[in-house]
Design a protein around this motif. Structure first.
Motif, mmCIF file in Angstrom:
data_model
loop_
_atom_site.group_PDB
_atom_site.id
_atom_site.type_symbol
_atom_site.label_atom_id
_atom_site.label_comp_id
_atom_site.label_asym_id
_atom_site.label_seq_id
_atom_site.Cartn_x
_atom_site.Cartn_y
_atom_site.Cartn_z
ATOM 1 N N PHE A 14 -15.758 -23.856 64.785
ATOM 2 C CA PHE A 14 -15.235 -23.876 63.421
ATOM 3 C C PHE A 14 -14.070 -22.892 63.308
ATOM 4 N N GLU A 15 -13.031 -23.306 62.585
ATOM 5 C CA GLU A 15 -11.889 -22.439 62.329
ATOM 6 C C GLU A 15 -11.610 -22.469 60.828
ATOM 7 N N ALA A 16 -11.611 -21.305 60.196
ATOM 8 C CA ALA A 16 -11.305 -21.235 58.761
ATOM 9 C C ALA A 16 -9.817 -21.499 58.570
ATOM 10 N N LEU A 17 -9.496 -22.536 57.806
ATOM 11 C CA LEU A 17 -8.115 -22.930 57.576
ATOM 12 C C LEU A 17 -7.616 -22.539 56.194
ATOM 13 N N ASP A 18 -8.530 -22.423 55.246
ATOM 14 C CA ASP A 18 -8.150 -22.120 53.862
ATOM 15 C C ASP A 18 -9.343 -21.466 53.178
ATOM 16 N N LEU A 19 -9.096 -20.406 52.436
ATOM 17 C CA LEU A 19 -10.143 -19.704 51.683
ATOM 18 C C LEU A 19 -9.749 -19.638 50.220
ATOM 19 N N ILE A 20 -10.679 -19.978 49.341
ATOM 20 C CA ILE A 20 -10.448 -19.903 47.903
ATOM 21 C C ILE A 20 -11.602 -19.107 47.313
ATOM 22 N N GLU A 21 -11.305 -17.924 46.787
ATOM 23 C CA GLU A 21 -12.345 -17.037 46.266
ATOM 24 C C GLU A 21 -12.472 -17.175 44.755
ATOM 25 N N GLU A 22 -13.699 -17.111 44.290
ATOM 26 C CA GLU A 22 -14.005 -17.140 42.857
ATOM 27 C C GLU A 22 -15.253 -16.301 42.633
ATOM 28 N N GLY A 23 -15.074 -15.049 42.238
ATOM 29 C CA GLY A 23 -16.220 -14.172 42.025
ATOM 30 C C GLY A 23 -16.994 -13.953 43.308
ATOM 31 N N ASP A 24 -18.292 -14.262 43.269
ATOM 32 C CA ASP A 24 -19.147 -14.064 44.444
ATOM 33 C C ASP A 24 -19.232 -15.315 45.318
ATOM 34 N N ARG A 25 -18.306 -16.254 45.103
ATOM 35 C CA ARG A 25 -18.321 -17.513 45.852
ATOM 36 C C ARG A 25 -16.985 -17.706 46.570
ATOM 37 N N ALA A 27 -14.870 -20.844 48.726
ATOM 38 C CA ALA A 27 -14.740 -22.182 49.301
ATOM 39 C C ALA A 27 -13.917 -22.043 50.572
ATOM 40 N N VAL A 28 -14.380 -22.689 51.631
ATOM 41 C CA VAL A 28 -13.718 -22.587 52.929
ATOM 42 C C VAL A 28 -13.429 -23.989 53.455
ATOM 43 N N ARG A 29 -12.154 -24.227 53.801
ATOM 44 C CA ARG A 29 -11.804 -25.461 54.518
ATOM 45 C C ARG A 29 -11.916 -25.128 55.991
ATOM 46 N N LEU A 30 -12.775 -25.851 56.691
ATOM 47 C CA LEU A 30 -13.027 -25.581 58.095
ATOM 48 C C LEU A 30 -12.477 -26.702 58.965
ATOM 49 N N GLY A 31 -11.771 -26.316 60.019
ATOM 50 C CA GLY A 31 -11.434 -27.246 61.081
ATOM 51 C C GLY A 31 -12.606 -27.246 62.044
ATOM 52 N N VAL A 32 -13.039 -28.421 62.477
ATOM 53 C CA VAL A 32 -14.236 -28.523 63.315
ATOM 54 C C VAL A 32 -13.891 -29.281 64.591
ATOM 55 N N THR A 33 -14.284 -28.708 65.732
ATOM 56 C CA THR A 33 -14.144 -29.401 67.007
ATOM 57 C C THR A 33 -15.502 -29.456 67.693
ATOM 58 N N ASP A 34 -15.678 -30.481 68.506
ATOM 59 C CA ASP A 34 -16.927 -30.673 69.236
ATOM 60 C C ASP A 34 -16.561 -31.279 70.583
ATOM 61 N N PRO A 35 -17.190 -30.815 71.667
ATOM 62 C CA PRO A 35 -16.859 -31.362 72.982
ATOM 63 C C PRO A 35 -17.044 -32.876 73.090
ATOM 64 N N GLU A 36 -17.881 -33.468 72.261
ATOM 65 C CA GLU A 36 -18.147 -34.909 72.323
ATOM 66 C C GLU A 36 -17.196 -35.733 71.461
ATOM 67 N N TRP A 37 -16.332 -35.069 70.695
ATOM 68 C CA TRP A 37 -15.417 -35.776 69.809
ATOM 69 C C TRP A 37 -14.055 -35.920 70.477
ATOM 70 N N SER A 38 -13.320 -36.971 70.142
ATOM 71 C CA SER A 38 -11.977 -37.157 70.685
ATOM 72 C C SER A 38 -10.931 -36.406 69.872
ATOM 73 N N GLY A 39 -11.275 -35.988 68.679
ATOM 74 C CA GLY A 39 -10.323 -35.290 67.824
ATOM 75 C C GLY A 39 -10.990 -34.180 67.049
#
Length: 73
Positions: A14-25, A27-39
């Protein structure tokens, strides 16, 4: 949080690509890679923190869903 650790042990990364903070919360946009995936995939998660620990992890459909969960919190 254990679920993310299990994914990592299985080779998924997982790679954090974008963080949006709101108080104690955060939101994280994650880039995800897996050895079994082509992309690479992307997902959004919303983390809720209390006492410097993540206490809730919510899956989101897309950015709009993540922003709605931040606003609802």
């Amino acid at each position: 949080m254990d679920l993310l650790a299990n994914h990592h042990r299985a080779g998924r990364r997982f790679e954090a690509l974008d963080l949006i903070e709101e108080g104690d919360r955060v939101a994280v946009r994650l880039g995800v890679t897996d050895p079994e995936w082509s992309g690479r995939g992307e997902t959004y998660k919303v983390f809720t923190f209390a006492a410097d620990e993540a206490v809730l992890l919510e899956d989101c459909v897309d950015r709009d869903d993540a922003l709605a969960k931040l606003a609802a919190g």
